[in-house]
Design an enzyme around this catalytic site. Structure first.
Site, short mmCIF file in Angstrom:
data_model
loop_
_atom_site.label_atom_id
_atom_site.label_comp_id
_atom_site.label_asym_id
_atom_site.label_seq_id
_atom_site.Cartn_x
_atom_site.Cartn_y
_atom_site.Cartn_z
N ASP A 298 5.84 56.26 -20.03
CA ASP A 298 5.78 56.63 -18.61
C ASP A 298 4.45 57.30 -18.35
OD1 ASP A 298 6.10 59.79 -17.72
OD2 ASP A 298 6.73 59.42 -19.78
N HIS B 185 -0.50 46.82 -6.61
CA HIS B 185 -1.27 46.05 -7.59
C HIS B 185 -1.21 46.70 -8.97
CE1 HIS B 185 -4.37 43.81 -9.66
NE2 HIS B 185 -4.87 44.99 -10.03
N CYS C 270 -3.32 41.10 -3.99
CA CYS C 270 -4.17 40.02 -4.48
C CYS C 270 -3.88 38.69 -3.78
CB CYS C 270 -3.98 39.86 -5.99
SG CYS C 270 -4.61 41.27 -6.95
N CYS D 262 0.67 39.95 -6.90
CA CYS D 262 1.04 41.06 -6.03
C CYS D 262 0.51 40.81 -4.62
CB CYS D 262 0.51 42.38 -6.58
SG CYS D 262 -1.23 42.71 -6.20
N ASP E 41 13.24 63.40 -17.00
CA ASP E 41 12.76 64.36 -17.99
C ASP E 41 13.49 65.68 -17.80
OD1 ASP E 41 11.52 65.56 -15.83
OD2 ASP E 41 9.53 64.81 -16.33
N SER E 42 13.34 66.58 -18.74
CA SER E 42 14.17 67.79 -18.76
C SER E 42 13.69 68.86 -17.80
CB SER E 42 14.21 68.37 -20.18
OG SER E 42 12.94 68.90 -20.53
N GLY E 43 12.47 68.74 -17.30
CA GLY E 43 11.92 69.73 -16.40
C GLY E 43 11.08 70.79 -17.08
N GLY E 44 11.17 70.88 -18.40
CA GLY E 44 10.46 71.94 -19.11
C GLY E 44 8.95 71.89 -18.95
N CYS F 77 -3.23 37.26 -10.09
CA CYS F 77 -2.21 38.28 -9.87
C CYS F 77 -1.39 37.90 -8.63
CB CYS F 77 -2.84 39.66 -9.69
SG CYS F 77 -1.64 40.97 -9.31
#
Length: 361
Positions: A266, A335, A309, A306, A92-95, A304
């Site tokens: 995100d 998880h 689990c 992972c 991201d731009s940081g703004g 699941c």
């Protein structure tokens, strides 16, 4: 090296699934990007993040420019090498962080002057400097510098903010070094006003970015208003370019946004929630701190795959989280990231089959 491209393979109503091709490999869409703010996804090894099914990570310009600095990272081979991640990275731009985290932030036409939240040192972040930092980091996808319009905002306030973002987008685009397989996304603003969103999109489409983000949502307006904006905003953007909804990560919001034409997401929700003892499952969220799990010998989710689990019970996770053991944060985060990537896989499968989404988690 591959050219940056977006290939839509399947579409169901407004929902699309496809492949984005980049210099650092392919990413499947709709995509969820785990947040690696400071060059790491908290409580996870990069290779473990890849095992969850993630095709791309997000890094943060503001934090990385302060520590360890973009100049140091480029000397060490770039962000991909620095953090041992060979797949795409979006920065991201940081703004947003400058305006929300730093002290004595001042916005001018030139950019944003601010004091570091770490030690008080003074900085100036401009569209050109933000773009340069992202270039030094080696970001696969660079974000244009923008002002995230606060909510609520009057029409005139939102218009003034949107117009500044447009001028900054021009400068960001001019500063961007075009390389095969790399991209820069513009960010449309306009708060909850359709007229402003349309104008913002029109102005940014003229700059011919490789993709477009919808910013200024999930800032307090609520789901109803957010979905209202998403009912029209994606339609103002090119059909053949990726659309990214910034900072949105609740499963029900992702599903609703995909059905309105969004391709990328995100959010810190899966990682932050994991560290705080909250797990996402197909049956809803689980607060593993709750005493009712102290004697529960079953896994978080039976199907699941992972490590949390496969190998551990809710009782063990409850124990780890309650006593503050690092392993608890690691397993819960693993998880949650697996859950989110499974959710995106399920969404892509439904689009391919031409089915309406009949689930909300």
């Amino acid at each position: 090296m591959s050219k940056f491209s977006f290939n839509i393979h399947h579409q169901h109503k407004k929902a699309r699934s496809g492949i984005i091709v980049t210099a650092h490999g392919e990413m499947r869409t709709p995509a969820f990007m785990p947040v690696g703010t400071r060059g790491t996804v908290k409580a996870m090894l990069p290779e473990s993040v890849a095992e969850t099914g993630a095709d791309i990570l997000l890094g943060n310009t503001y934090h990385l420019m302060l520590q360890p600095t973009a100049e140091r990272i480029v000397q060490l081979g770039g962000l991909h090498k620095f953090m041992n991640w060979d797949k795409p990275i979006l920065t991201d731009s940081g703004g947003f962080q400058v305006m929300s985290l730093s002290k004595l932030c001042k916005i001018t036409e030139e950019g944003v002057s601010f004091s570091s939240h770490i030690n008080g040192d003074k900085y100036m972040l401009t569209p050109e400097r933000s773009t340069e930092i992202q270039y030094l980091l080696g970001s696969t996808i660079t974000m244009a510098f923008d002002e995230c319009t606060p909510y609520p905002a009057t029409f005139e306030e939102a218009k003034t903010s949107m117009q500044l973002t447009t001028r900054w987008a021009n400068r960001s685009r001019n500063a961007f070094v075009k390389r095969e397989g790399y991209a820069q996304f513009g960010i449309i603003q306009g708060s909850v006003y359709e007229e402003l969103r349309e104008q913002s999109a029109k102005d940014l489409v003229e700059l011919d970015f490789e993709g477009y983000a919808i910013g200024g949502l999930a800032v307090g307006e609520g789901q109803e208003l957010m979905f209202k904006v998403l009912d029209y905003a994606p339609e103002f953007l090119p059909q053949n370019k990726p659309r990214y909804l910034m900072g949105v990560g609740k499963p029900v919001d992702i599903i609703g946004a995909v059905s309105r034409g969004i391709d990328m997401f995100d959010c810190v929700i899966p990682t932050r929630s994991g560290r705080n003892g909250q797990a996402f499952t197909k049956y809803g969220t689980v607060n593993i701190r709750n005493s009712k799990y102290a004697d529960d010998n079953k896994p978080l989710e039976h199907d699941c795959l992972c490590p949390a689990c496969r190998n551990y019970s809710k009782a063990y996770l409850h124990h780890l989280v309650r006593i503050g053991e690092i392993l608890g944060s690691m397993l819960m985060t693993w998880h949650n990231l697996t859950y989110f990537q499974n959710l995106m896989s399920r969404i892509r499968a439904y689009i391919k089959l031409g089915k309406d989404f009949d689930f909300d988690s």
